[in-house]
Design a protein around this motif. Structure first.
Motif, PDB file in Angstrom:
ATOM      1  N   ILE A 144       0.822  -1.213   0.000  1.00  0.00           N
ATOM      2  CA  ILE A 144       0.000   0.000   0.000  1.00  0.00           C
ATOM      3  C   ILE A 144       0.854   1.260   0.000  1.00  0.00           C
ATOM      4  CG2 ILE A 144      -2.124  -0.920   0.935  1.00  0.00           C
ATOM      5  CD1 ILE A 144      -1.191  -0.071   3.689  1.00  0.00           C
ATOM      6  N   GLY A 181       0.841   1.815  -3.675  1.00  0.00           N
ATOM      7  CA  GLY A 181      -0.445   2.499  -3.639  1.00  0.00           C
ATOM      8  C   GLY A 181      -0.381   3.916  -3.114  1.00  0.00           C
ATOM      9  N   LEU A 208      -0.332   4.821  -0.175  1.00  0.00           N
ATOM     10  CA  LEU A 208      -1.111   4.967   1.053  1.00  0.00           C
ATOM     11  C   LEU A 208      -0.167   4.764   2.232  1.00  0.00           C
ATOM     12  CD1 LEU A 208      -4.120   2.771  -0.030  1.00  0.00           C
ATOM     13  CD2 LEU A 208      -4.037   5.262   0.061  1.00  0.00           C
ATOM     14  N   LEU A 252      -9.681   5.919   4.126  1.00  0.00           N
ATOM     15  CA  LEU A 252      -9.453   6.141   2.700  1.00  0.00           C
ATOM     16  C   LEU A 252     -10.224   7.336   2.159  1.00  0.00           C
ATOM     17  CD1 LEU A 252      -9.220   2.445   1.637  1.00  0.00           C
ATOM     18  CD2 LEU A 252      -7.457   4.176   1.385  1.00  0.00           C
ATOM     19  N   VAL A 254      -4.382   0.376  -8.722  1.00  0.00           N
ATOM     20  CA  VAL A 254      -3.931   0.910  -7.435  1.00  0.00           C
ATOM     21  C   VAL A 254      -2.765   1.873  -7.640  1.00  0.00           C
ATOM     22  CG1 VAL A 254      -2.846   0.280  -5.256  1.00  0.00           C
ATOM     23  CG2 VAL A 254      -4.739  -1.069  -6.129  1.00  0.00           C
ATOM     24  N   LYS A 301      -2.512   6.153  -7.110  1.00  0.00           N
ATOM     25  CA  LYS A 301      -1.518   6.814  -6.261  1.00  0.00           C
ATOM     26  C   LYS A 301      -1.178   8.192  -6.819  1.00  0.00           C
ATOM     27  CE  LYS A 301       3.418   6.274  -5.266  1.00  0.00           C
ATOM     28  NZ  LYS A 301       4.571   5.377  -5.454  1.00  0.00           N
ATOM     29  N   PRO A 332      -5.760  10.167  -8.818  1.00  0.00           N
ATOM     30  CA  PRO A 332      -7.063   9.523  -8.621  1.00  0.00           C
ATOM     31  C   PRO A 332      -8.166  10.154  -9.476  1.00  0.00           C
ATOM     32  CG  PRO A 332      -6.363  10.719  -6.638  1.00  0.00           C
ATOM     33  CD  PRO A 332      -5.215  10.731  -7.582  1.00  0.00           C
ATOM     34  N   THR A 369     -11.744   4.222  -7.509  1.00  0.00           N
ATOM     35  CA  THR A 369     -10.453   4.044  -6.852  1.00  0.00           C
ATOM     36  C   THR A 369     -10.616   3.687  -5.386  1.00  0.00           C
ATOM     37  OG1 THR A 369     -10.366   6.417  -6.498  1.00  0.00           O
ATOM     38  CG2 THR A 369      -9.188   5.548  -8.391  1.00  0.00           C
ATOM     39  N   TYR A 370     -11.652   4.194  -4.771  1.00  0.00           N
ATOM     40  CA  TYR A 370     -11.892   3.925  -3.350  1.00  0.00           C
ATOM     41  C   TYR A 370     -11.980   2.419  -3.100  1.00  0.00           C
ATOM     42  CZ  TYR A 370     -14.367   4.425   1.156  1.00  0.00           C
ATOM     43  OH  TYR A 370     -14.748   4.367   2.466  1.00  0.00           O
ATOM     44  N   ARG A 400      -8.551   0.683  -3.595  1.00  0.00           N
ATOM     45  CA  ARG A 400      -7.626   0.952  -2.496  1.00  0.00           C
ATOM     46  C   ARG A 400      -8.043   0.199  -1.245  1.00  0.00           C
ATOM     47  NH1 ARG A 400      -6.367   7.353  -2.740  1.00  0.00           N
ATOM     48  NH2 ARG A 400      -4.475   7.052  -3.911  1.00  0.00           N
ATOM     49  N   TYR A 404      -5.824  -2.296   0.808  1.00  0.00           N
ATOM     50  CA  TYR A 404      -5.590  -2.009   2.229  1.00  0.00           C
ATOM     51  C   TYR A 404      -5.902  -3.233   3.082  1.00  0.00           C
ATOM     52  CZ  TYR A 404      -5.664   1.000   6.398  1.00  0.00           C
ATOM     53  OH  TYR A 404      -5.388   1.586   7.601  1.00  0.00           O
TER      54      TYR A 404
END
Ligand code: ATP
Ligand code: ATP
Ligand code: MG
Ligand code: MG
Lengths: 321, 247, 305, 373, 233
Positions: A50, A54, A56, A117, A197, A201, A204, A214-215, A218, A222
């Motif tokens: 991630i 990603g 994140l 997120l 993913v 990054k 989006p 995208t939510y 992700r 996650y």
């Protein structure tokens, strides 16, 4: 083969070969060190999915490791002292504990991910940390499981023919798990799912315009990452046989982050390399002086300031030349 | 054939600014409908509302007769609406081809596919190169997007919009930033799309607009002051005054 | 009732102290877009330098005046040696490098001042208590903190929002290259802002020292709270940092004082006694999670990020 | 040939003050022994637990597996000791706590190879509760950090204190521990209690005392503390002139003024060497080394004679700085507890002196849960 | 006034400029022409010091600016309207204008906010809007105004009319003509060749990082072969 592919193989071969040699030459402590290293590397690999790919930046990853460890410790505790039999959770069976670790962390990732997120950037960093801290204080306040004194795991997981009390077998399990984790992450990021993913990054908005939610992507990443970290936690619990909320502290999450960045984010071997360097340096420097934080800190700064793309970047670049 | 897109009484204001003011407009299926108007008239804001990036305050947007006013961006994309961005919006840390391949991938339905490596999916690569070729970027396919020049970015913007093969394309100044030769090529390219796709084109390049448009609407201060054929618009005095100057 | 008012004042004081730390952080983070984990280490150095000077100069206030420029210089040096090369990198690199810096600075402090920490004496006129009305009594020193915090807040607000320097700083945050291409020496400007941030951190440390003490690790415990403050307030917003700091200071203080009583209304005294401290420890994180769940950009996001 | 002793304590972070004091005292003990036990050299390996149980366990593993020590001693913190316990005992080595006293290890988890030269957590506050009763304190306000030892301490005082508990605050502890107590002090004052009982070890202690001083509570709300005011915090408080701590009361099993030869030698030599009073942490560490020495000597340096060493330790036949004590069935000391008062000594240094003996030969309340006898 | 000799430049390891040579006299207007990706913007960035020239020399007003930090170069009297506008998103329109305003050369009758508003009346109504909320065209006008507010003697415009309505574009050409009459020099990149022919003295056609051709408007007008080869009408 590219420089990085060669590097990956070299690192993994060394990692498989050296620790048993230490063991047989009468240095069991170094085998232990390697086992801890490999387990943390699994957590770092999961974080890399991630964080590296990603974007994140989870600052609460240690909480997943901790939860995974408690998923081993709590059933083992009840198995010894009673309670929770009705739920089937008073057990030392690895076939219950490991899936439990994965399930609990996946669920935690799902629930917190739904909220986290929605945020971006540093807000995401901090809200993941906030959830981790809540888990931290929650465990601290549960006296049954030792509060901040922690919980001793008196009996390791029982896994069929594997005997985890044997340090070599435990190392073997951890090592194979690491290999599988690396391959899994590699497969995921190269897949179509992984491309989405990675696209999310950087941009989006563009991804949404193309038609990607995208939510959702992700969130799935996650959850996968969290569950892998939970698995690593279950291994860690078995290794240390002692767990405490301290292992979920934000500084532990920070260390996992550093392993990833140090080694090279968004590379297959990076997190492993980072874990190796981090743990070995920590061990080596701390035996020399109690002020080892000073050279260690300077090294960290040096790597960031002068080596871009982490160690994996540096090593494979040299090889390419 | 009927209207692919109907905009009914759309309103959007930012603080005191009415960027969209009771706007009503229809795009016929298969037509290339140009929207022109002064800077700050609300053209980009209109596109953002159509694509789902912004929510209108009031009003309705119908796509093929279905109310999509409340749908999120990605759902609209699935239905067949795509847009290009006036201010370039690309995935800068991926290769040029990966950008286009993602747009193609989005058309395949869901992307929760974890096993096969995306770059080894033959259809994605081949078609992606096709689209890049159409905008003259095939030889840059493997470069990192960030390393391209401004004009090249603008062309990628269009390649992505093309790759989505959407029924309705909302193009926000696709010619901006292109050299004069590239603009001409782009006009030719857009001409080949006519009839196959419905296009809402925003452009300040009048040569392009008059060469391409089936119909033109003129947007001033958030509402349409005129809609008509290119000739009608060219002759319209209000338009002359508000937008074209003496050109 | 008077207990409630005292706790309000205590909360205000805690909030303003938090604001001092957070303001420097939000300045450097929100404006230079630089995540400085070592902000807490600067806070600690401020406290230690001031503590040492208090004994050398014999007076706390003089020590603060001398220590301020020294921490500024320290910030300047950190900017030159570390931060400068990292502005254009992503946040993660900054986090990693400044984490390294924390380790270095903490160990350096350990080597210079030893592990034991230094207690800082106050001049006599700050030692007493002020009676506001009847049984409303507050330590004089806490009032000084309130005054300093308010003054700093006002000054910063004016600087960032109403001066050309402030505009340039904000412009530089969004696009360094362009500011430079338009004729502004952005490096110098950034160095100054960083030094100012360091001074604010140092000042907070100096003010805390007489209450707790100058202590190794004091920076690491404050830095997370400071981040929570600027996140809740909205990164880069002085107003946000101010209001969030007050809010967190108040909620934290009031939570610590009254949560157990509140819990006793609907649970057994034992349960209340056990859960109240747990909840109040989690309180700031709960606040942050709630705020971000509802407003993912914090309460007062600056108009653009 | 040598006796290898691993000593785990905290040498980094703010808590390193404690670790340093323990280290100094261990070194002094080795010096007093002439560096030898019988014919064997004494080799002490110090390890830093960094105030974290995981790290503590790691260094313990290293001592046991890599350095192959004969004894593992030290341990300031209960959670570090609990985490490390299994590593030492499973390897069949001796474990000696020089400070931490978690109830589990006094009770259910007692072990034949585990000894303590300190106390069980509850004992010191229980002694304080007793003192409060004797002094006629009717109502008491409690403050402690919200972690296991903090809860043990408040539980301990509540067990013996007979008056009313006017209120209790458990404050945040850990990496971001709460050090500003203004809200709690205001509450304590408003509660109208006769006395304030606190437990704030390490740096938090100094912070607490200062705020207590600044709030001007000395006359209205007398302070009774355990493990808060000690030889480590007093010099700092003196330097900063926080006089309200003078006269405050605290209980302990040891004091620098205890009148026995071993203690005199220890305190005087320590002062001469380090220019300050040793703390109780140091005294217990000194005892730990002396305990080991007495046992190794008893078996004539034969380190393989585990049973002999164990029996010798159990006998506690050495000159403890706290005076003579015996071991209970759980291998925790059965010892006296004293009430001490903060005073200024003849040289103007702040220290403590014994006011009265609260308990004589007191045994902890968990001994009965221990299956050994 | 501005003189480039054999300037080369790299992005990382890939070379973008292969030896650009050009010069521009005081009071002149020159253009850089060429297809997308040929190196026009890179040339301008090298002049401004945004991209460091890896070889050759750049002189402005008698001074060597090849390795100067860009703020120094700017203060010598270079005003930039960058490609892609680069408005400060977190400053209001008005703040965008005044934040970097200066008059280092002490020009008489310097540009003021009011004068910019007079040139672009569209801007005045949006004075308090944040930079990123402006429409594309508004941003473009603002970028030009912002450069003027530094009171340069050489104005560098990189695609300054991108995204502007025809009417506004016309107004800009008029304004540039007027500015030029006050003695300011101008270096232009733009795609509207017809307009450029009217205003510019010299043209430089850039091809793969080199000057492939240079000459006056008349020469360019009279040489369809050149236009066809490099600009491909
Ligand atoms: N998010 C926003 N907040 C406030 N004002 C906005 C916002 N977005 C746009 N505006 C304003 O609304 C008006 C319309 O903007 P829009 O971008 O739609 O114009 P446009 O027609 O696309 O112009 P151009 O041709 O210059 O691109 C402009 O005046 C702009 O400043
Ligand atoms: N940041 C960058 N990194 C690597 N290469 C770059 C970068 N920016 C530009 N280039 C390359 O340098 C070359 C010249 O680019 P430049 O931007 O100067 O072109 P240009 O003539 O201004 O084109 P346009 O008309 O599209 O703006 C291009 O081939 C481009 O791919
Ligand atoms: Mg627009
Ligand atoms: Mg360009």
């Amino acid at each position: 083969m590219s420089g990085r592919g060669g590097l990956t193989i070299a690192v993994m071969v060394l990692l498989a070969a050296l620790p048993p040699v230490f063991y047989w030459t009468g240095n069991p402590f170094y085998l232990d060190l390697a086992t801890r290293l490999v387990i943390l590397a699994i957590a770092a690999v999961s974080l890399n999915l991630i964080l590296g790919y990603g974007g994140l930046v989870s600052f609460g990853h240690a909480a997943y490791v901790g939860l995974g460890a408690y998923a081993v410790g709590i059933p083992a505790h009840h198995w010894l002292y009673g309670g929770l039999e009705s739920l089937g959770l008073a057990t030392v069976s690895g076939y219950v504990q490991f899936p439990l670790a994965i399930a609990v962390t996946a669920l935690f990732a799902l629930v917190t991910g739904l909220v986290c997120l929605r945020t971006k950037g540093v807000y995401f960093i901090m809200i993941t940390m906030a959830f981790a801290q809540m888990i931290f204080y929650l465990i601290v306040s549960i006296e049954e499981y030792g509060g901040d004194d922690g919980l001793v795991i008196d009996t390791r997981s029982e896994l069929g023919l594997l005997n985890l009390d044997n340090p070599l077998q435990l190392f073997g399990l951890a090592y194979v798990s690491l290999l599988v984790a690396m391959l899994l992450v590699r497969m995921i990021v190269n897949s179509r799912f992984g491309m989405v993913v990675q696209g999310a990054k950087n941009n989006p908005e563009r991804m949404a315009t193309m038609g990607f939610n995208t939510y959702a992507f992700r969130l799935v990443a996650y959850v996968i990452s969290g569950a892998m970290a939970g698995y690593a936690g279950a291994l860690l619990g078995n290794f240390t046989t002692f767990i405490s909320p301290e292992m979920m502290d934000w500084s532990r999450s920070g260390e996992l982050m550093f392993m990833v960045i140090l080694g090279g984010a968004a590379t297959t071997v990076g997190p492993v390399l980072g874990a190796i360097v981090f743990i070995v340096l920590e061990q080596a420097l701390s035996t020399i002086t109690i002020y080892w934080h000073l050279p260690f800190g300077l090294l960290l700064m040096g790597v960031v300031l002068f080596v871009r793309g982490g160690l994996a970047g540096m090593l494979s670049r040299n090889k390419d030349r | 054939m009927g209207d692919i897109l109907q905009i009914q009484g759309l309103n959007k204001s930012f603080g005191g600014i009415k960027a969209t003011d009771n706007l009503t407009l229809a795009v016929e299926t298969g037509e290339l409908h140009a929207v022109i108007g002064p800077n700050g008239a609300g053209k980009t804001t209109l596109i953002s509302q159509l694509s789902g990036a912004q929510r209108p305050d009031t009003g309705r947007i119908l796509f093929k007769g279905r109310d999509i006013t409340a749908l999120p961006t990605h759902r609209r994309a699935h239905l067949g609406i795509t847009r290009s961005f006036q201010i370039t919006s690309l995935i800068m840390d991926m290769s040029v081809l990966d950008n286009v391949a993602l747009a193609l991938q989005a058309r395949e339905g869901h992307s929760f596919r974890f096993v096969q490596a995306a770059r080894s999916v033959d259809g994605l690569r081949r078609k992606g190169l096709d689209y890049l070729d159409r905008v003259g970027l095939a030889d840059k396919a493997e470069q990192q997007t960030v390393a391209l020049s401004h004009g090249e970015h603008r062309r990628m913007e269009l390649a992505i919009a093309l790759a989505s093969e959407a029924e309705l394309m909302l193009l926000d100044e696709p010619m901006a930033g292109l050299g004069s030769q590239e603009s001409h090529e782009m006009v030719d390219l857009l001409r080949t799309l006519k009839g196959k796709h419905s296009i809402l084109l925003i452009e300040h390049d009048m040569d392009a607009v008059f060469a391409l448009a089936d119909r033109i609407s003129v947007l001033v201060y958030g509402h349409i002051i005129a809609t008509g054929t290119p000739q009608e618009i060219r002759d319209n005095e209000a338009v002359q005054h508000a937008y074209l100057g003496e050109e | 009732m008077s207990l409630f008012i005292i706790q309000l004042l205590n909360g205000l004081q805690l909030g303003l102290l938090l604001f001092l730390v957070a303001s420097g952080l939000t300045l450097v983070f929100g404006i230079l877009d630089f995540v400085n984990l070592a902000h807490g280490a600067l806070y600690m150095f401020g406290a230690f330098i001031c503590a040492t000077l208090t004994f050398a100069l014999g007076n706390f206030l003089w020590a603060v005046l001398v220590a301020l420029p020294i921490t500024g210089l320290l910030g300047f040096a950190v900017e030159r040696l570390v931060a400068r090369t990292l502005y254009t990198r992503d946040h993660l690199d900054q986090v990693l490098a400044t984490f390294g810096l924390i380790l270095v600075m903490d160990t350096a402090a350990h080597l210079i001042w030893g592990p034991q920490g230094i207690a800082v004496p106050l001049p006599p006129f700050l030692q007493g208590q002020v009676t506001l009305t009847g049984d409303l009594v507050l330590p004089t020193y806490r009032l000084l903190i309130i005054a300093t915090g308010l003054a700093a807040a006002g000054g910063l607000f004016w600087l960032v929002n109403y001066t050309r320097l402030g505009m340039l700083i904000r412009a530089g945050a969004s696009n360094r290259t362009m500011v430079s291409a338009l004729g502004i020496n952005i490096q110098l400007l950034f160095s100054l802002v960083f030094a100012l941030g360091a001074m604010l951190a140092g000042l907070a440390g100096m003010l805390v020292a007489p209450i707790t003490e100058a202590n190794i690790g004091m920076g690491n415990s404050i830095i997370i709270t400071a981040f929570v403050v600027i996140i809740v307030g909205g990164i880069g917003s002085m107003k946000g940092a101010f209001l969030a700091a007050l809010m967190i200071g108040l909620i934290d203080t009031l939570g610590r004082s009254f949560l157990d009583d509140i819990f006793k209304l609907f649970m057994s005294p034992i349960a209340a006694e056990n859960s109240a401290p747990a909840i109040s420890a989690m309180l700031i994180y709960i606040i942050m999670a709630c705020v971000l769940a509802l407003r993912p950009q914090g309460l007062f996001p600056p108009k653009v990020r | 040939e040598s006796v290898k002793i691993g000593f785990v304590t905290t040498l980094t972070t703010g808590a390193a003050v404690i670790g340093n004091d323990m280290k100094n005292s261990v070194e002094l003990a080795v010096e007093h022994l002439g560096g030898k036990i019988g014919d064997l050299d004494i080799e002490v390996i110090f390890e830093d637990d960094a105030f974290a149980p995981e790290t503590g366990k790691q260094v313990t593993d290293k001592l046991v597996k890599q350095d192959d020590v004969d004894f593992v001693a030290g341990y300031i913190w209960s959670h570090v000791l609990l985490a490390s316990r299994k590593s030492v005992l499973d390897a069949g080595k001796f474990l000696i706590s020089a400070n931490a006293g978690p109830s589990q290890m006094a009770g259910k988890l007692c072990d034949k190879n585990f000894f303590s030269t300190s106390w069980q957590n509850d004992q010191t506050p229980m002694a304080m509760g007793e003192v409060l009763n004797r002094q006629g304190v009717k109502s008491l306000y409690l403050m402690a950090p919200n972690y296991a030892a903090g809860k043990d301490m408040t539980a301990g005082v509540e067990r013996t204190f007979k008056g009313e508990i006017a209120g209790k605050d458990l404050t945040k502890w850990g990496a971001d521990a709460q050090l500003d107590f203004s809200a709690e002090l205001a509450k304590a004052k408003a509660s109208g209690a006769d006395g304030l009982f606190v437990f704030y070890p390490g740096a938090a202690g100094g912070a607490f005392i200062k705020q207590y001083d600044q709030a001007g509570l000395k006359d209205t709300l007398p302070l009774y503390s355990v493990f808060t005011v000690d030889a480590l915090s007093l010099p700092k408080l003196q330097a900063a002139g926080f006089t309200s701590v003078l006269g405050s009361r605290t209980t302990q099993q040891w004091d620098p003024t205890l009148d026995n030869a071993a203690n005199k030698k220890f305190v005087e030599d320590y002062k001469a060497k380090h220019g300050a009073y040793p703390s109780f942490y140091g005294a217990q560490s000194y005892d730990a080394i002396m305990l080991i020495a007495s046992a190794v000597e008893a078996v004539g340096g034969d380190l393989s004679d585990q049973d002999g060493i164990r029996a010798a330790m159990k006998a506690a036949d050495f000159d403890s700085v706290r005076g003579k004590f015996t071991y209970g069935n759980n291998h925790l000391p059965v010892q006296n507890f004293y009430l001490r008062e903060v005073i200024e000594d003849a040289d103007g240094m702040w220290t403590t002196k014994v006011v009265e003996t609260v308990y004589e030969n007191h045994q902890d309340s968990y001994a009965s849960e221990c299956s050994m006898n | 006034m501005l003189e480039l000799k054999d300037v080369t430049a790299h992005y990382g390891t890939s070379q973008a400029l292969f030896g650009i040579t050009l010069d521009l006299q005081a009071g002149q207007v020159a253009t850089l022409l060429g297809r997308n990706g040929m190196g026009k913007t890179t040339t301008i960035n090298a002049i401004m010091g945004i991209v460091k020239a890896s070889g050759g020399s750049i002189r402005f007003d008698g001074q060597d600016v090849t390795t100067m930090p860009s703020f120094r170069t700017a203060n010598l009297g270079l005003g930039l309207v960058p490609e892609g506008r680069q408005i400060f998103p977190n400053l209001s329109l008005r703040e965008n204008l005044i934040a970097t305003a200066s008059n280092h050369l002490g020009l008489p009758d310097p540009w003021t906010v009011e004068k910019v508003y007079a040139l672009f009346p569209e801007l005045e109504a949006r004075a308090a809007s944040m930079g990123n909320l402006l429409s594309g065209g508004e941003q473009q006008m603002l970028a030009i105004g912002r450069a003027l507010m530094t009171n340069p003697k050489l104005l560098v415009l990189d695609e300054a009319t991108e995204g502007l309505a025809p009417l506004v574009r016309k107004r800009i050409w008029e304004a540039l003509t007027a500015i030029r009459q006050q003695g300011m020099s101008i270096l232009l990149v733009d795609k509207n060749l017809a307009d450029l022919m009217k205003i510019a003295d010299r043209h430089y056609i850039i091809q793969r990082g080199k000057v492939a051709w240079s000459g006056t408007s008349d020469q360019l007008n009279g040489d369809p072969e050149i236009r066809h080869r490099y600009l491909e009408f």
